[in-house]
Design a protein around this motif. Structure first.
Motif, PDB file in Angstrom:
ATOM      1  N   ARG A  81       0.835  -1.197   0.000  1.00  0.00           N
ATOM      2  CA  ARG A  81       0.000   0.000   0.000  1.00  0.00           C
ATOM      3  C   ARG A  81       0.876   1.256   0.000  1.00  0.00           C
ATOM      4  O   ARG A  81       1.981   1.262   0.557  1.00  0.00           O
ATOM      5  N   LEU A  82       0.351   2.324  -0.610  1.00  0.00           N
ATOM      6  CA  LEU A  82       1.098   3.578  -0.635  1.00  0.00           C
ATOM      7  C   LEU A  82       1.071   4.217   0.744  1.00  0.00           C
ATOM      8  O   LEU A  82      -0.003   4.391   1.337  1.00  0.00           O
ATOM      9  N   GLY A  83       2.235   4.566   1.258  1.00  0.00           N
ATOM     10  CA  GLY A  83       2.324   5.243   2.545  1.00  0.00           C
ATOM     11  C   GLY A  83       2.092   6.736   2.392  1.00  0.00           C
ATOM     12  O   GLY A  83       2.784   7.408   1.616  1.00  0.00           O
ATOM     13  N   VAL A  84       1.134   7.259   3.119  1.00  0.00           N
ATOM     14  CA  VAL A  84       0.734   8.662   3.004  1.00  0.00           C
ATOM     15  C   VAL A  84       1.015   9.388   4.306  1.00  0.00           C
ATOM     16  O   VAL A  84       0.726   8.888   5.398  1.00  0.00           O
ATOM     17  N   GLY A  85       1.584  10.574   4.196  1.00  0.00           N
ATOM     18  CA  GLY A  85       1.747  11.479   5.328  1.00  0.00           C
ATOM     19  C   GLY A  85       0.980  12.755   5.072  1.00  0.00           C
ATOM     20  O   GLY A  85       0.995  13.284   3.945  1.00  0.00           O
ATOM     21  N   ASP A 115       5.456   7.704   1.314  1.00  0.00           N
ATOM     22  CA  ASP A 115       5.724   7.782  -0.130  1.00  0.00           C
ATOM     23  C   ASP A 115       5.153   9.053  -0.740  1.00  0.00           C
ATOM     24  O   ASP A 115       5.689   9.568  -1.716  1.00  0.00           O
ATOM     25  N   LEU A 116       4.040   9.517  -0.185  1.00  0.00           N
ATOM     26  CA  LEU A 116       3.322  10.659  -0.752  1.00  0.00           C
ATOM     27  C   LEU A 116       2.861  11.574   0.378  1.00  0.00           C
ATOM     28  O   LEU A 116       2.326  11.093   1.384  1.00  0.00           O
ATOM     29  N   VAL A 117       3.085  12.866   0.209  1.00  0.00           N
ATOM     30  CA  VAL A 117       2.664  13.866   1.187  1.00  0.00           C
ATOM     31  C   VAL A 117       1.396  14.545   0.703  1.00  0.00           C
ATOM     32  O   VAL A 117       1.318  15.011  -0.442  1.00  0.00           O
ATOM     33  N   VAL A 118       0.394  14.582   1.565  1.00  0.00           N
ATOM     34  CA  VAL A 118      -0.833  15.332   1.304  1.00  0.00           C
ATOM     35  C   VAL A 118      -0.686  16.690   1.986  1.00  0.00           C
ATOM     36  O   VAL A 118      -0.619  16.789   3.215  1.00  0.00           O
ATOM     37  N   ASN A 119      -0.598  17.736   1.178  1.00  0.00           N
ATOM     38  CA  ASN A 119      -0.304  19.093   1.636  1.00  0.00           C
ATOM     39  C   ASN A 119      -1.616  19.844   1.879  1.00  0.00           C
ATOM     40  O   ASN A 119      -2.260  20.299   0.932  1.00  0.00           O
ATOM     41  N   LEU A 120      -1.989  19.974   3.152  1.00  0.00           N
ATOM     42  CA  LEU A 120      -3.244  20.644   3.528  1.00  0.00           C
ATOM     43  C   LEU A 120      -2.969  21.943   4.272  1.00  0.00           C
ATOM     44  O   LEU A 120      -3.765  22.382   5.096  1.00  0.00           O
ATOM     45  N   THR A 121      -1.853  22.567   3.980  1.00  0.00           N
ATOM     46  CA  THR A 121      -1.488  23.824   4.623  1.00  0.00           C
ATOM     47  C   THR A 121      -2.248  24.984   3.973  1.00  0.00           C
ATOM     48  O   THR A 121      -3.023  24.798   3.035  1.00  0.00           O
ATOM     49  N   ILE A 122      -2.010  26.208   4.450  1.00  0.00           N
ATOM     50  CA  ILE A 122      -2.682  27.372   3.882  1.00  0.00           C
ATOM     51  C   ILE A 122      -2.103  27.674   2.494  1.00  0.00           C
ATOM     52  O   ILE A 122      -0.937  27.351   2.214  1.00  0.00           O
ATOM     53  N   PRO A 123      -2.881  28.281   1.594  1.00  0.00           N
ATOM     54  CA  PRO A 123      -2.406  28.507   0.224  1.00  0.00           C
ATOM     55  C   PRO A 123      -1.078  29.241   0.125  1.00  0.00           C
ATOM     56  O   PRO A 123      -0.285  28.948  -0.783  1.00  0.00           O
ATOM     57  N   LYS A 128       9.424  12.631  -1.904  1.00  0.00           N
ATOM     58  CA  LYS A 128       8.025  12.206  -1.786  1.00  0.00           C
ATOM     59  C   LYS A 128       7.197  12.738  -2.957  1.00  0.00           C
ATOM     60  O   LYS A 128       7.403  13.854  -3.427  1.00  0.00           O
ATOM     61  N   HIS A 129       6.230  11.939  -3.407  1.00  0.00           N
ATOM     62  CA  HIS A 129       5.190  12.459  -4.286  1.00  0.00           C
ATOM     63  C   HIS A 129       4.331  13.433  -3.476  1.00  0.00           C
ATOM     64  O   HIS A 129       4.342  13.411  -2.237  1.00  0.00           O
ATOM     65  N   VAL A 130       3.547  14.278  -4.185  1.00  0.00           N
ATOM     66  CA  VAL A 130       2.768  15.317  -3.512  1.00  0.00           C
ATOM     67  C   VAL A 130       1.347  15.362  -4.043  1.00  0.00           C
ATOM     68  O   VAL A 130       1.119  15.322  -5.265  1.00  0.00           O
ATOM     69  N   TRP A 131       0.407  15.427  -3.121  1.00  0.00           N
ATOM     70  CA  TRP A 131      -0.962  15.857  -3.437  1.00  0.00           C
ATOM     71  C   TRP A 131      -1.188  17.142  -2.657  1.00  0.00           C
ATOM     72  O   TRP A 131      -0.995  17.192  -1.442  1.00  0.00           O
ATOM     73  N   THR A 132      -1.574  18.221  -3.349  1.00  0.00           N
ATOM     74  CA  THR A 132      -1.757  19.500  -2.673  1.00  0.00           C
ATOM     75  C   THR A 132      -3.201  19.979  -2.779  1.00  0.00           C
ATOM     76  O   THR A 132      -3.848  19.814  -3.816  1.00  0.00           O
ATOM     77  N   GLU A 133      -3.685  20.550  -1.689  1.00  0.00           N
ATOM     78  CA  GLU A 133      -4.990  21.203  -1.737  1.00  0.00           C
ATOM     79  C   GLU A 133      -4.913  22.396  -2.683  1.00  0.00           C
ATOM     80  O   GLU A 133      -3.834  22.887  -3.025  1.00  0.00           O
ATOM     81  N   LYS A 134      -6.083  22.863  -3.102  1.00  0.00           N
ATOM     82  CA  LYS A 134      -6.131  23.979  -4.052  1.00  0.00           C
ATOM     83  C   LYS A 134      -5.948  25.298  -3.319  1.00  0.00           C
ATOM     84  O   LYS A 134      -6.253  25.390  -2.123  1.00  0.00           O
ATOM     85  N   PRO A 135      -5.417  26.314  -4.066  1.00  0.00           N
ATOM     86  CA  PRO A 135      -4.799  26.182  -5.373  1.00  0.00           C
ATOM     87  C   PRO A 135      -3.386  25.619  -5.243  1.00  0.00           C
ATOM     88  O   PRO A 135      -2.799  25.630  -4.156  1.00  0.00           O
ATOM     89  N   ILE A 136      -2.833  25.113  -6.341  1.00  0.00           N
ATOM     90  CA  ILE A 136      -1.511  24.503  -6.295  1.00  0.00           C
ATOM     91  C   ILE A 136      -0.453  25.501  -5.841  1.00  0.00           C
ATOM     92  O   ILE A 136       0.550  25.137  -5.241  1.00  0.00           O
ATOM     93  N   GLY A 137      -0.670  26.775  -6.098  1.00  0.00           N
ATOM     94  CA  GLY A 137       0.227  27.856  -5.683  1.00  0.00           C
ATOM     95  C   GLY A 137      -0.469  29.180  -5.894  1.00  0.00           C
ATOM     96  O   GLY A 137      -1.647  29.220  -6.253  1.00  0.00           O
ATOM     97  N   LEU A 138       0.269  30.251  -5.690  1.00  0.00           N
ATOM     98  CA  LEU A 138      -0.295  31.582  -5.905  1.00  0.00           C
ATOM     99  C   LEU A 138       0.505  32.380  -6.930  1.00  0.00           C
ATOM    100  O   LEU A 138       0.216  33.548  -7.168  1.00  0.00           O
ATOM    101  N   ASP A 139       1.514  31.738  -7.526  1.00  0.00           N
ATOM    102  CA  ASP A 139       2.427  32.426  -8.431  1.00  0.00           C
ATOM    103  C   ASP A 139       2.767  31.486  -9.590  1.00  0.00           C
ATOM    104  O   ASP A 139       3.099  30.325  -9.383  1.00  0.00           O
ATOM    105  N   ARG A 140       2.660  31.994 -10.807  1.00  0.00           N
ATOM    106  CA  ARG A 140       2.896  31.156 -11.974  1.00  0.00           C
ATOM    107  C   ARG A 140       4.316  30.607 -12.016  1.00  0.00           C
ATOM    108  O   ARG A 140       4.532  29.417 -12.266  1.00  0.00           O
ATOM    109  N   ASP A 141       5.306  31.478 -11.816  1.00  0.00           N
ATOM    110  CA  ASP A 141       6.693  31.040 -11.950  1.00  0.00           C
ATOM    111  C   ASP A 141       7.049  29.992 -10.900  1.00  0.00           C
ATOM    112  O   ASP A 141       7.696  28.988 -11.209  1.00  0.00           O
TER     113      ASP A 141
END
Length: 380
Positions: free
Chosen positions: A9-13, A72-80, A95-108
């Protein structure tokens, strides 16, 4: 992923134990292909409380999660404001990453993040994953099967009196990086891009009728806070496929109306679920000319039953886990999140300038979930 890793199973933090972590933990701990091994927060005691509630064996700070070899994968639930920084730290930790929306606040910064993931051979997934729910998956199949012919134009509406009416700490939702556009826009634009393809231009108008607002609930009720961004935005979109759309996002409406998504095509119109939900009504109405004379004058709705298992937030993480093991693309990608961010920031720019803004980014067609996808079946 090694052969050994592919058979477990994939280990998630999870990093960040705010309100949204509750539903993520409820769902992720119910999926047999996911092993939630660690929870971290700026306040470790908050992480400990969540770990104890959901029987997660490790807890601590964000650094503890990143250092955990079982993750293996970090679920990023911090503030934008820190999404990119936390996601970058996770990638640098391997680690692989799953991030809450939005992915960022800056294009670059977001482009650099995607480049780092590619360089390290790692994956980024980005919320919302509501587009993986049975509502939008069923609608996507119906559109592909010709339920409304060729899609021509879309309309979406989200209007409310604002989160200051119910949220005890609403100021961040009216600050730079939020407002109705960046807070709610990801749901609507992600869903539409997944259905119709990328957006190549936007125009917009925005307004900020109140420079200060008042907290109306909780221990700080009566306190005021500044409104830093437009609290009503109207957006016109042009899709690369030739469709166009109108979109209202407002925190200034006494009339509450949210979740309106309509796609109008050459052979019918479809109403879709609220894109902030995983399920909802899907129905099609046909032009009067295609209905018998006896029924002329009264259009009839054709209900489309949903297909697929209903879960909730976290299904995008599960899709990533299975995609990593199967070496296939996952669906709610960082590239999709980055394109939607570009669309929203371009709408923000268009509202400020009064000009139409071309979108520089694009995204590949968004696939459907694999046939027979069952969140509750063990496959890894």
């Amino acid at each position: 992923m090694s052969a050994a890793e592919a058979t477990r199973r994939l280990g998630v933090g999870i990093i960040g134990t705010g309100v949204i972590s509750q539903t993520y933990l409820e769902n992720l701990t119910s999926f047999p292909d996911i092993d939630v091994v660690a929870v971290g927060d700026l306040v470790p005691e908050r992480a400990r409380a969540k770990a104890e509630e959901f029987s997660v064996r490790a807890w601590g700070t964000a650094a503890d999660v990143l250092a955990n070899p079982e993750v293996d994968l970090v679920v990023n639930l911090t503030i934008p404001a820190v999404h990119v920084a936390v996601s970058r730290a996770a990638l640098e930790a391997g680690k692989h990453v799953w991030t809450e929306k939005p992915i960022g606040l800056d294009r670059d910064a977001t482009r650099d993040l995607l480049a780092l993931a590619d360089e390290r051979g790692l994956r980024i997934g980005a919320a919302p994953d509501t587009l993986l729910g049975p509502g939008f998956q069923t609608a996507k199949r119906a559109i592909a099967d010709g339920a409304i012919g060729t899609p021509l134009f879309v309309q979406t509406t989200f209007q409310t009196q604002g989160p200051d009416a119910w949220h005890p700490e609403p100021a961040f939702l009216f600050a730079n990086g939020a407002g109705p556009l960046l807070d709610m826009g990801p749901y609507y634009f992600s869903a539409l891009v997944s259905l119709l393809g990328p957006i190549d231009a936007v125009a917009a108008r925005g307004s900020r009728p109140q420079l200060e607002r008042t907290i109306r609930t909780g221990p700080r009720a009566g306190e005021t806070f500044p409104v830093e961004v437009p609290s009503t935005v109207q957006v016109l979109t042009s899709f690369a496929g030739g469709q166009h759309g109108t979109h209202l996002l407002s925190f200034d409406s006494a009339l509450e109306r949210a979740g309106v998504v309509e796609i109008h095509g050459s052979e019918g119109s479809m109403v879709l679920p609220d894109p902030n939900m995983f399920s909802g009504r899907i129905a099609v109405v046909k032009p009067l000319g295609s209905i018998s004379d006896a029924d002329r004058g009264e259009q009839r709705w054709i209900e489309i039953p949903e297909q697929g298992a209903l879960t909730g937030r976290g299904i995008g993480v599960l899709d990533m886990a299975r995609a990593i093991a199967a070496d296939r693309p996952h669906i709610a990608t960082g590239e999709l999140g980055a394109h939607v961010l570009d669309v929203m920031l371009s709408a923000q720019d268009a509202a400020a300038s009064g000009e139409t803004v071309r979108i520089s980014s694009t995204v590949a067609p968004v696939p459907l979930l694999p046939e027979g996808f069952d969140p509750f079946a063990r496959t890894l």
